[in-house]
Design a protein around this motif. Sequence first.
Motif, PDB file in Angstrom:
ATOM      1  N   LEU A 276       0.829  -1.200   0.000  1.00  0.00           N
ATOM      2  CA  LEU A 276       0.000   0.000   0.000  1.00  0.00           C
ATOM      3  C   LEU A 276       0.867   1.256   0.000  1.00  0.00           C
ATOM      4  CD1 LEU A 276      -2.800  -0.988   2.537  1.00  0.00           C
ATOM      5  CD2 LEU A 276      -2.876  -1.081   0.046  1.00  0.00           C
ATOM      6  N   PHE A 277       1.952   1.232   0.779  1.00  0.00           N
ATOM      7  CA  PHE A 277       2.876   2.367   0.787  1.00  0.00           C
ATOM      8  C   PHE A 277       3.592   2.482  -0.557  1.00  0.00           C
ATOM      9  CE2 PHE A 277       3.237   0.878   5.375  1.00  0.00           C
ATOM     10  CZ  PHE A 277       2.214   1.702   5.820  1.00  0.00           C
ATOM     11  N   ALA A 278       3.957   1.333  -1.116  1.00  0.00           N
ATOM     12  CA  ALA A 278       4.677   1.350  -2.386  1.00  0.00           C
ATOM     13  C   ALA A 278       3.816   1.909  -3.517  1.00  0.00           C
ATOM     14  CB  ALA A 278       5.147  -0.067  -2.731  1.00  0.00           C
ATOM     15  N   ILE A 279       2.552   1.517  -3.546  1.00  0.00           N
ATOM     16  CA  ILE A 279       1.649   2.034  -4.575  1.00  0.00           C
ATOM     17  C   ILE A 279       1.483   3.541  -4.420  1.00  0.00           C
ATOM     18  CG2 ILE A 279      -0.760   2.076  -5.329  1.00  0.00           C
ATOM     19  CD1 ILE A 279       0.701  -0.264  -6.488  1.00  0.00           C
ATOM     20  N   ARG A 280       1.307   4.003  -3.200  1.00  0.00           N
ATOM     21  CA  ARG A 280       1.175   5.446  -3.005  1.00  0.00           C
ATOM     22  C   ARG A 280       2.438   6.171  -3.457  1.00  0.00           C
ATOM     23  NH1 ARG A 280       0.584   9.090   2.442  1.00  0.00           N
ATOM     24  NH2 ARG A 280       0.670  11.056   1.325  1.00  0.00           N
ATOM     25  N   ALA A 281       3.598   5.591  -3.173  1.00  0.00           N
ATOM     26  CA  ALA A 281       4.848   6.204  -3.621  1.00  0.00           C
ATOM     27  C   ALA A 281       4.898   6.287  -5.144  1.00  0.00           C
ATOM     28  CB  ALA A 281       6.044   5.412  -3.089  1.00  0.00           C
ATOM     29  N   ALA A 282       4.459   5.230  -5.812  1.00  0.00           N
ATOM     30  CA  ALA A 282       4.457   5.223  -7.270  1.00  0.00           C
ATOM     31  C   ALA A 282       3.512   6.286  -7.834  1.00  0.00           C
ATOM     32  CB  ALA A 282       4.064   3.845  -7.787  1.00  0.00           C
ATOM     33  N   LEU A 283       2.455   6.597  -7.087  1.00  0.00           N
ATOM     34  CA  LEU A 283       1.478   7.591  -7.538  1.00  0.00           C
ATOM     35  C   LEU A 283       1.899   9.020  -7.213  1.00  0.00           C
ATOM     36  CD1 LEU A 283      -1.793   5.758  -6.435  1.00  0.00           C
ATOM     37  CD2 LEU A 283      -1.023   6.115  -8.796  1.00  0.00           C
ATOM     38  N   GLU A 284       2.604   9.203  -6.091  1.00  0.00           N
ATOM     39  CA  GLU A 284       2.854  10.557  -5.605  1.00  0.00           C
ATOM     40  C   GLU A 284       4.323  10.973  -5.612  1.00  0.00           C
ATOM     41  OE1 GLU A 284       0.915  11.393  -1.902  1.00  0.00           O
ATOM     42  OE2 GLU A 284      -0.880  10.265  -2.439  1.00  0.00           O
ATOM     43  N   ALA A 285       5.238  10.026  -5.709  1.00  0.00           N
ATOM     44  CA  ALA A 285       6.669  10.367  -5.705  1.00  0.00           C
ATOM     45  C   ALA A 285       7.313   9.883  -7.005  1.00  0.00           C
ATOM     46  CB  ALA A 285       7.360   9.740  -4.492  1.00  0.00           C
ATOM     47  N   LYS A 286       6.684  10.259  -8.117  1.00  0.00           N
ATOM     48  CA  LYS A 286       7.069   9.704  -9.418  1.00  0.00           C
ATOM     49  C   LYS A 286       8.522   9.996  -9.794  1.00  0.00           C
ATOM     50  CE  LYS A 286       2.339   9.746 -11.144  1.00  0.00           C
ATOM     51  NZ  LYS A 286       1.398  10.229 -12.179  1.00  0.00           N
ATOM     52  N   SER A 287       9.040  11.140  -9.373  1.00  0.00           N
ATOM     53  CA  SER A 287      10.414  11.480  -9.742  1.00  0.00           C
ATOM     54  C   SER A 287      11.436  10.564  -9.083  1.00  0.00           C
ATOM     55  CB  SER A 287      10.714  12.935  -9.372  1.00  0.00           C
ATOM     56  OG  SER A 287      10.599  13.126  -7.971  1.00  0.00           O
ATOM     57  N   PHE A 288      11.034   9.886  -7.993  1.00  0.00           N
ATOM     58  CA  PHE A 288      11.952   9.000  -7.277  1.00  0.00           C
ATOM     59  C   PHE A 288      11.738   7.523  -7.609  1.00  0.00           C
ATOM     60  CE2 PHE A 288      12.353  12.261  -3.630  1.00  0.00           C
ATOM     61  CZ  PHE A 288      13.460  12.841  -4.252  1.00  0.00           C
ATOM     62  N   MET A 289      10.735   7.210  -8.401  1.00  0.00           N
ATOM     63  CA  MET A 289      10.362   5.813  -8.605  1.00  0.00           C
ATOM     64  C   MET A 289      10.832   5.298  -9.963  1.00  0.00           C
ATOM     65  SD  MET A 289       8.833   4.882  -5.816  1.00  0.00           S
ATOM     66  CE  MET A 289       7.900   3.430  -6.263  1.00  0.00           C
ATOM     67  N   LYS A 290      11.834   4.413  -9.940  1.00  0.00           N
ATOM     68  CA  LYS A 290      12.322   3.783 -11.170  1.00  0.00           C
ATOM     69  C   LYS A 290      11.614   2.465 -11.446  1.00  0.00           C
ATOM     70  CE  LYS A 290      16.698   3.500 -11.770  1.00  0.00           C
ATOM     71  NZ  LYS A 290      18.122   3.192 -11.477  1.00  0.00           N
ATOM     72  N   GLY A 291      11.124   1.826 -10.399  1.00  0.00           N
ATOM     73  CA  GLY A 291      10.473   0.534 -10.564  1.00  0.00           C
ATOM     74  C   GLY A 291       9.826   0.096  -9.267  1.00  0.00           C
ATOM     75  N   LEU A 292       8.980  -0.909  -9.397  1.00  0.00           N
ATOM     76  CA  LEU A 292       8.185  -1.371  -8.267  1.00  0.00           C
ATOM     77  C   LEU A 292       8.171  -2.896  -8.281  1.00  0.00           C
ATOM     78  CD1 LEU A 292       6.390  -0.008  -6.092  1.00  0.00           C
ATOM     79  CD2 LEU A 292       4.487  -0.175  -7.712  1.00  0.00           C
ATOM     80  N   VAL A 293       8.429  -3.500  -7.113  1.00  0.00           N
ATOM     81  CA  VAL A 293       8.310  -4.945  -6.944  1.00  0.00           C
ATOM     82  C   VAL A 293       7.273  -5.186  -5.859  1.00  0.00           C
ATOM     83  CG1 VAL A 293       9.463  -7.119  -6.421  1.00  0.00           C
ATOM     84  CG2 VAL A 293      10.732  -5.278  -7.574  1.00  0.00           C
ATOM     85  N   LEU A 294       6.161  -5.798  -6.229  1.00  0.00           N
ATOM     86  CA  LEU A 294       5.080  -6.078  -5.286  1.00  0.00           C
ATOM     87  C   LEU A 294       5.028  -7.573  -5.013  1.00  0.00           C
ATOM     88  CD1 LEU A 294       2.305  -3.791  -6.810  1.00  0.00           C
ATOM     89  CD2 LEU A 294       3.848  -3.273  -4.905  1.00  0.00           C
ATOM     90  N   VAL A 295       5.101  -7.926  -3.738  1.00  0.00           N
ATOM     91  CA  VAL A 295       5.155  -9.328  -3.335  1.00  0.00           C
ATOM     92  C   VAL A 295       3.957  -9.635  -2.434  1.00  0.00           C
ATOM     93  CG1 VAL A 295       6.520 -11.093  -2.167  1.00  0.00           C
ATOM     94  CG2 VAL A 295       7.678  -9.282  -3.452  1.00  0.00           C
TER      95      VAL A 295
END
Length: 201
Positions: free
Chosen positions: A76-95
Amino acid sequence: MSHFYFLPGASGNTHFWQPLLTKYLNTPHTCKIISYPGFYNEPPVPHIQSFEQLSDHVLLQIQCPSIVVAQSMGGLFAIRAALEAKSFMKGLVLVATSGGISLDEFDIDDWRADIQKQNAQMPDWFIETQANYEKELISIKIPVLLIWADEDPISPLAIALKLKSYLPQAELKVIPSTSHHFASLHSEEIKGYIDEHFDLF
């Protein structure tokens, strides 16, 4: 070189990701586990009294372009980061996570009672959160890697398939296991999937 941030699940157990972090020693990549104040031996802080405030705290820790790796509720935190901190997000791994979608249609084991027995001090606001990012998921354009167990009773494979339908850049990898905590037991396979997906070596 890539920078990784690792997010634990609902217990806040920062040791969960240690087997995977160990495999990135002596590589050019840097890794940091984000802890949750008030969880798993971390002292509480007065300004975190809600799920939103804890989520704010996690986002503030992500301070450079990174790949965020999240287990279970950490997703849930990772998804929010991907939505709101786009300049810092190169990729996402959801487990094995809900990823912020509605779970009403799925037959899943209730993890909330068990986790409260293990951690009686866990605040009710964390257990009761209903964060939902379902409508926003399609706007996440960064590479996403979904890693699931084939027989996880808490986060069944059907959840991963639904998430994949919402995330335009997602790829799914499946590991044979009946454990919700399979990631700590299969760190070699997971590292291989991450390295391949993000072309790290």
